[in-house]
Design a protein around this motif. Structure first.
Motif, PDB file in Angstrom:
ATOM      1  N   ASP A   1       4.503  42.152  -2.002  1.00 37.46           N
ATOM      2  CA  ASP A   1       5.909  42.539  -1.912  1.00 37.46           C
ATOM      3  C   ASP A   1       6.191  43.774  -2.757  1.00 37.46           C
ATOM      4  O   ASP A   1       6.856  44.706  -2.303  1.00 37.46           O
ATOM      5  CB  ASP A   1       6.793  41.372  -2.357  1.00 37.46           C
ATOM      6  CG  ASP A   1       8.266  41.676  -2.230  1.00 37.46           C
ATOM      7  OD1 ASP A   1       8.725  41.894  -1.085  1.00 37.46           O
ATOM      8  OD2 ASP A   1       8.956  41.721  -3.273  1.00 37.46           O
ATOM      9  N   ARG A   2       5.668  43.773  -3.986  1.00 33.42           N
ATOM     10  CA  ARG A   2       5.953  44.896  -4.897  1.00 33.42           C
ATOM     11  C   ARG A   2       5.062  44.786  -6.117  1.00 33.42           C
ATOM     12  O   ARG A   2       4.388  43.774  -6.330  1.00 33.42           O
ATOM     13  CB  ARG A   2       7.415  44.895  -5.324  1.00 33.42           C
ATOM     14  CG  ARG A   2       7.797  43.683  -6.158  1.00 33.42           C
ATOM     15  CD  ARG A   2       9.299  43.619  -6.423  1.00 33.42           C
ATOM     16  NE  ARG A   2       9.674  42.437  -7.157  1.00 33.42           N
ATOM     17  CZ  ARG A   2       9.882  41.235  -6.633  1.00 33.42           C
ATOM     18  NH1 ARG A   2       9.736  41.042  -5.327  1.00 33.42           N
ATOM     19  NH2 ARG A   2      10.240  40.218  -7.390  1.00 33.42           N
ATOM     20  N   PHE A   3       5.107  45.836  -6.910  1.00 33.59           N
ATOM     21  CA  PHE A   3       4.412  45.848  -8.198  1.00 33.59           C
ATOM     22  C   PHE A   3       5.455  45.940  -9.299  1.00 33.59           C
ATOM     23  O   PHE A   3       6.440  46.664  -9.170  1.00 33.59           O
ATOM     24  CB  PHE A   3       3.453  47.042  -8.287  1.00 33.59           C
ATOM     25  CG  PHE A   3       2.279  46.920  -7.358  1.00 33.59           C
ATOM     26  CD1 PHE A   3       1.195  46.127  -7.691  1.00 33.59           C
ATOM     27  CD2 PHE A   3       2.265  47.578  -6.148  1.00 33.59           C
ATOM     28  CE1 PHE A   3       0.117  45.998  -6.833  1.00 33.59           C
ATOM     29  CE2 PHE A   3       1.198  47.465  -5.284  1.00 33.59           C
ATOM     30  CZ  PHE A   3       0.118  46.678  -5.627  1.00 33.59           C
ATOM     31  N   GLU A   4       5.220  45.202 -10.352  1.00 33.23           N
ATOM     32  CA  GLU A   4       6.068  45.239 -11.541  1.00 33.23           C
ATOM     33  C   GLU A   4       5.145  45.439 -12.731  1.00 33.23           C
ATOM     34  O   GLU A   4       4.576  44.475 -13.254  1.00 33.23           O
ATOM     35  CB  GLU A   4       6.876  43.954 -11.675  1.00 33.23           C
ATOM     36  CG  GLU A   4       7.867  43.748 -10.551  1.00 33.23           C
ATOM     37  CD  GLU A   4       8.655  42.455 -10.662  1.00 33.23           C
ATOM     38  OE1 GLU A   4       8.322  41.604 -11.515  1.00 33.23           O
ATOM     39  OE2 GLU A   4       9.599  42.290  -9.873  1.00 33.23           O
ATOM     40  N   GLY A   5       4.957  46.693 -13.110  1.00 31.73           N
ATOM     41  CA  GLY A   5       4.027  46.993 -14.190  1.00 31.73           C
ATOM     42  C   GLY A   5       2.617  46.633 -13.786  1.00 31.73           C
ATOM     43  O   GLY A   5       2.111  47.087 -12.766  1.00 31.73           O
ATOM     44  N   GLU A   6       1.991  45.771 -14.561  1.00 29.37           N
ATOM     45  CA  GLU A   6       0.612  45.360 -14.283  1.00 29.37           C
ATOM     46  C   GLU A   6       0.526  44.122 -13.397  1.00 29.37           C
ATOM     47  O   GLU A   6      -0.556  43.564 -13.220  1.00 29.37           O
ATOM     48  CB  GLU A   6      -0.137  45.128 -15.601  1.00 29.37           C
ATOM     49  CG  GLU A   6      -0.389  46.415 -16.370  1.00 29.37           C
ATOM     50  CD  GLU A   6      -1.168  47.440 -15.541  1.00 29.37           C
ATOM     51  OE1 GLU A   6      -2.191  47.083 -14.929  1.00 29.37           O
ATOM     52  OE2 GLU A   6      -0.734  48.603 -15.495  1.00 29.37           O
TER      53      GLU A   6
ATOM     54  N   VAL B   1       3.490  41.187  -7.040  1.00 29.71           N
ATOM     55  CA  VAL B   1       4.265  40.048  -6.563  1.00 29.71           C
ATOM     56  C   VAL B   1       3.888  39.835  -5.096  1.00 29.71           C
ATOM     57  O   VAL B   1       4.062  40.726  -4.266  1.00 29.71           O
ATOM     58  CB  VAL B   1       5.781  40.292  -6.701  1.00 29.71           C
ATOM     59  CG1 VAL B   1       6.566  39.095  -6.186  1.00 29.71           C
ATOM     60  CG2 VAL B   1       6.139  40.591  -8.153  1.00 29.71           C
TER      61      VAL B   1
ATOM     62  N   ARG C   1      -2.165  39.387 -11.586  1.00 31.59           N
ATOM     63  CA  ARG C   1      -2.467  40.644 -12.272  1.00 31.59           C
ATOM     64  C   ARG C   1      -2.965  41.665 -11.246  1.00 31.59           C
ATOM     65  O   ARG C   1      -3.706  41.330 -10.324  1.00 31.59           O
ATOM     66  CB  ARG C   1      -3.526  40.425 -13.349  1.00 31.59           C
ATOM     67  CG  ARG C   1      -3.022  39.638 -14.535  1.00 31.59           C
ATOM     68  CD  ARG C   1      -4.000  39.623 -15.707  1.00 31.59           C
ATOM     69  NE  ARG C   1      -5.392  39.796 -15.359  1.00 31.59           N
ATOM     70  CZ  ARG C   1      -6.276  38.792 -15.181  1.00 31.59           C
ATOM     71  NH1 ARG C   1      -5.881  37.543 -15.330  1.00 31.59           N
ATOM     72  NH2 ARG C   1      -7.528  39.041 -14.877  1.00 31.59           N
ATOM     73  N   ARG C   2      -2.533  42.886 -11.429  1.00 29.19           N
ATOM     74  CA  ARG C   2      -2.903  43.965 -10.516  1.00 29.19           C
ATOM     75  C   ARG C   2      -4.415  44.106 -10.419  1.00 29.19           C
ATOM     76  O   ARG C   2      -4.950  44.358  -9.342  1.00 29.19           O
ATOM     77  CB  ARG C   2      -2.272  45.272 -11.000  1.00 29.19           C
ATOM     78  CG  ARG C   2      -2.415  46.415 -10.045  1.00 29.19           C
ATOM     79  CD  ARG C   2      -1.755  47.646 -10.603  1.00 29.19           C
ATOM     80  NE  ARG C   2      -0.362  47.650 -10.182  1.00 29.19           N
ATOM     81  CZ  ARG C   2       0.304  48.732  -9.862  1.00 29.19           C
ATOM     82  NH1 ARG C   2      -0.259  49.909  -9.961  1.00 29.19           N
ATOM     83  NH2 ARG C   2       1.548  48.666  -9.478  1.00 29.19           N
TER      84      ARG C   2
ATOM     85  N   GLU D   1       3.109  35.781  -8.842  1.00 26.78           N
ATOM     86  CA  GLU D   1       2.670  36.998  -9.536  1.00 26.78           C
ATOM     87  C   GLU D   1       1.188  36.876  -9.872  1.00 26.78           C
ATOM     88  O   GLU D   1       0.733  35.824 -10.307  1.00 26.78           O
ATOM     89  CB  GLU D   1       3.465  37.196 -10.820  1.00 26.78           C
ATOM     90  CG  GLU D   1       4.934  37.474 -10.591  1.00 26.78           C
ATOM     91  CD  GLU D   1       5.710  37.610 -11.889  1.00 26.78           C
ATOM     92  OE1 GLU D   1       5.217  37.175 -12.956  1.00 26.78           O
ATOM     93  OE2 GLU D   1       6.822  38.140 -11.830  1.00 26.78           O
TER      94      GLU D   1
END
Length: 72
Positions: A7-12, A15, A27-28, A25
């Protein structure tokens, strides 16, 4: 095995949205190289993540079709 979409990235964190509007969530750095928002992912039984290029392409075609309908 579960299937979802990034859906999206939030920092590292990435989602991932699953059926029924559930989000998780991760980890990237757990994602395969080159993963981006909108990509379809498969969560294997052992927790590893892989990309599903066919599902990604199908979703992009569907989004484009809906946009074309909307903006006719």
């Amino acid at each position: 095995m579960e299937r979802g979409f990034i859906d999206r990235f939030e920092g590292e964190l990435a989602v991932i949205e699953f059926e029924g509007g559930q989000f998780r969530e991760v980890r990237r750095d757990e994602l395969p190289a080159g993963a981006s928002a909108g990509d379809a992912v498969i969560v294997q039984n052992d927790g590893r993540l892989s990309l599903d290029p066919e599902a990604t392409a199908a979703r992009k075609r569907e989004v484009q079709r809906l946009m074309d309908e909307l903006f006719e």
